[in-house]
Design an enzyme around this catalytic site. Structure first.
Site, PDB file in Angstrom:
ATOM      1  N   SER A  30      -0.647  -6.276  15.201  1.00  0.00           N
ATOM      2  CA  SER A  30      -1.281  -5.673  13.458  1.00  0.00           C
ATOM      3  C   SER A  30      -2.996  -5.665  14.411  1.00  0.00           C
ATOM      4  O   SER A  30      -3.492  -6.180  14.586  1.00  0.00           O
ATOM      5  CB  SER A  30      -1.445  -6.519  12.532  1.00  0.00           C
ATOM      6  OG  SER A  30      -2.402  -6.033  11.936  1.00  0.00           O
ATOM      7  N   HIS A  47       0.267  -2.246  15.124  1.00  0.00           N
ATOM      8  CA  HIS A  47       0.623  -1.954  13.250  1.00  0.00           C
ATOM      9  C   HIS A  47      -0.979  -1.622  13.290  1.00  0.00           C
ATOM     10  O   HIS A  47      -1.451  -2.137  13.230  1.00  0.00           O
ATOM     11  CB  HIS A  47       0.944  -3.350  12.935  1.00  0.00           C
ATOM     12  CG  HIS A  47       1.329  -3.701  11.731  1.00  0.00           C
ATOM     13  ND1 HIS A  47       3.203  -2.743  11.711  1.00  0.00           N
ATOM     14  CD2 HIS A  47       0.918  -3.902  10.794  1.00  0.00           C
ATOM     15  CE1 HIS A  47       3.243  -3.626  10.024  1.00  0.00           C
ATOM     16  NE2 HIS A  47       1.608  -3.928  10.089  1.00  0.00           N
ATOM     17  N   ASP A  64      -3.093  -1.405   9.506  1.00  0.00           N
ATOM     18  CA  ASP A  64      -2.636  -2.182   8.269  1.00  0.00           C
ATOM     19  C   ASP A  64      -3.413  -1.005   7.429  1.00  0.00           C
ATOM     20  O   ASP A  64      -4.667  -0.977   7.974  1.00  0.00           O
ATOM     21  CB  ASP A  64      -3.344  -3.521   7.155  1.00  0.00           C
ATOM     22  CG  ASP A  64      -1.910  -4.397   8.272  1.00  0.00           C
ATOM     23  OD1 ASP A  64      -0.846  -4.424   7.634  1.00  0.00           O
ATOM     24  OD2 ASP A  64      -1.987  -4.447   9.318  1.00  0.00           O
ATOM     25  N   MET A 123      -5.181   0.061   4.031  1.00  0.00           N
ATOM     26  CA  MET A 123      -6.238  -1.053   2.028  1.00  0.00           C
ATOM     27  C   MET A 123      -6.287  -0.067   1.335  1.00  0.00           C
ATOM     28  O   MET A 123      -7.806   0.728   1.964  1.00  0.00           O
ATOM     29  CB  MET A 123      -5.902  -1.916   2.885  1.00  0.00           C
ATOM     30  CG  MET A 123      -4.835  -2.855   3.478  1.00  0.00           C
ATOM     31  SD  MET A 123      -5.755  -4.821   3.508  1.00  0.00           S
ATOM     32  CE  MET A 123      -4.490  -5.351   5.306  1.00  0.00           C
ATOM     33  N   HIS A 146       1.590   0.720   7.790  1.00  0.00           N
ATOM     34  CA  HIS A 146       1.948   0.658   6.899  1.00  0.00           C
ATOM     35  C   HIS A 146       0.841   0.361   5.111  1.00  0.00           C
ATOM     36  O   HIS A 146      -0.493  -0.190   5.133  1.00  0.00           O
ATOM     37  CB  HIS A 146       1.917  -1.375   7.608  1.00  0.00           C
ATOM     38  CG  HIS A 146       2.388  -2.865   5.885  1.00  0.00           C
ATOM     39  ND1 HIS A 146       2.047  -3.779   6.207  1.00  0.00           N
ATOM     40  CD2 HIS A 146       2.913  -2.298   4.606  1.00  0.00           C
ATOM     41  CE1 HIS A 146       2.379  -4.092   5.192  1.00  0.00           C
ATOM     42  NE2 HIS A 146       3.077  -3.756   4.298  1.00  0.00           N
ATOM     43  N   MET A 204      -0.649  -0.332   2.370  1.00  0.00           N
ATOM     44  CA  MET A 204      -0.491  -1.588   1.062  1.00  0.00           C
ATOM     45  C   MET A 204      -1.776  -0.446   0.209  1.00  0.00           C
ATOM     46  O   MET A 204      -2.856  -0.617  -0.014  1.00  0.00           O
ATOM     47  CB  MET A 204      -1.316  -2.179   1.201  1.00  0.00           C
ATOM     48  CG  MET A 204      -0.616  -3.037   2.409  1.00  0.00           C
ATOM     49  SD  MET A 204      -0.891  -4.794   3.044  1.00  0.00           S
ATOM     50  CE  MET A 204      -1.583  -3.850   4.970  1.00  0.00           C
ATOM     51  N   MET A 219       7.239  -9.097   3.665  1.00  0.00           N
ATOM     52  CA  MET A 219       5.538  -9.318   3.698  1.00  0.00           C
ATOM     53  C   MET A 219       6.208 -11.108   3.167  1.00  0.00           C
ATOM     54  O   MET A 219       6.685 -12.012   2.388  1.00  0.00           O
ATOM     55  CB  MET A 219       4.403  -9.229   2.290  1.00  0.00           C
ATOM     56  CG  MET A 219       4.166  -8.129   2.837  1.00  0.00           C
ATOM     57  SD  MET A 219       3.508  -7.393   3.826  1.00  0.00           S
ATOM     58  CE  MET A 219       1.979  -8.801   4.170  1.00  0.00           C
ATOM     59  N   ASP A 269       6.198  -9.214   8.357  1.00  0.00           N
ATOM     60  CA  ASP A 269       5.018  -9.435   8.651  1.00  0.00           C
ATOM     61  C   ASP A 269       3.916 -10.690   7.466  1.00  0.00           C
ATOM     62  O   ASP A 269       3.727 -10.568   6.520  1.00  0.00           O
ATOM     63  CB  ASP A 269       3.777  -8.099   7.586  1.00  0.00           C
ATOM     64  CG  ASP A 269       2.553  -7.828   8.334  1.00  0.00           C
ATOM     65  OD1 ASP A 269       2.227  -8.146   8.704  1.00  0.00           O
ATOM     66  OD2 ASP A 269       2.619  -6.311   7.489  1.00  0.00           O
TER      67      ASP A 269
END
Length: 226
Positions: free
Chosen positions: A8, A32, A34, A36, A65, A67, A136, A174
């Site tokens: 990540s 990865h 993230d 957000m 990913h 979120m 998660m 994760d």
């Protein structure tokens, strides 16, 4: 399936993302990313423009990913941009089947993410719509959190659901994945591992990835589900 490692970049140097991605390019399977939005989770990271820039330089496929509050609206764009995998959260998606199919239609692997407090059994009927299930193992939003052992029974139940459904679904974990926790995750049934701090806080991130892979492979070989 052989274990895969997806470092990540939430734990990488945001001022030198391209260079930090290149540091793990010969050791990892995925990058990865993230995403957000400070709504679904209490943190703001990066979005589609940064992903598009990374896609131009990364030798590894991007594992995005999301979120975010409205994945039904935004997720297909990440697939269209060239991401190799796009994860939407079950807790945020209003039309998960439509969105997962749109991700696949755009050429990416479709993944469904589930928070620690969400029962995996609720989404068993969606296994035919996904290429990967992400569990998660911390509350989403921030890197460096302590691994939640309470999720391990859910990893085992998810592996059983996948096996019973006879679907080629990857099972990703994760959050808090490290040398101290990856073997337990692999033994429980995970086969894709997101590791942030454990990789990018190491002196040699590529070597950290290789060591994590070796641990996961050994644990998988001895697991009763493999």
């Amino acid at each position: 399936m052989a274990p895969q490692i997806s470092p990540s970049i939430l734990s990488a140097d945001f001022a030198n993302l391209g260079a930090d991605v290149e540091r793990i390019a010969d050791a990892a399977d995925w990058v990865h990313v993230d995403v957000m939005d400070n709504h679904f989770v209490p943190n703001l990271t990066l979005g589609l423009p940064v992903v598009e820039a990374l896609l131009k330089s990364s030798r590894l496929p991007l594992d995005c990913h999301l979120m975010i509050e409205d994945p039904d609206r935004w997720a297909p764009a990440y697939a269209e941009a060239g991401a190799g995998s796009v994860t939407i959260h079950a807790e945020a998606a209003r039309a998960p089947v439509r969105t997962l199919r749109a991700i696949r239609a755009a050429g990416a692997r479709a993944s469904l993410g589930i928070n620690p407090g969400t029962a995996v059994e609720t989404y068993a009927d969606l296994l035919g719509e996904v290429d990967m299930l992400l569990l998660m193992t911390v509350e989403p939003g921030f890197g460096g959190q302590k691994f939640l052992d309470m999720v391990l029974p859910k990893v085992r139940r998810a592996r059983k659901l996948i096996r019973d459904a006879d679907k080629p679904v990857w099972l990703q974990v994760d959050g808090g994945v490290s040398a101290e926790t990856i073997e337990r995750c692999a033994e429980a049934g995970a086969d894709v591992f997101v590791a942030g701090s454990a990789v990018y806080n190491a002196d040699d991130p590529a070597e950290a990835v290789r060591k994590l892979r070796a641990q996961a492979e050994a644990a998988t070989a001895n697991a009763d589900w493999s």
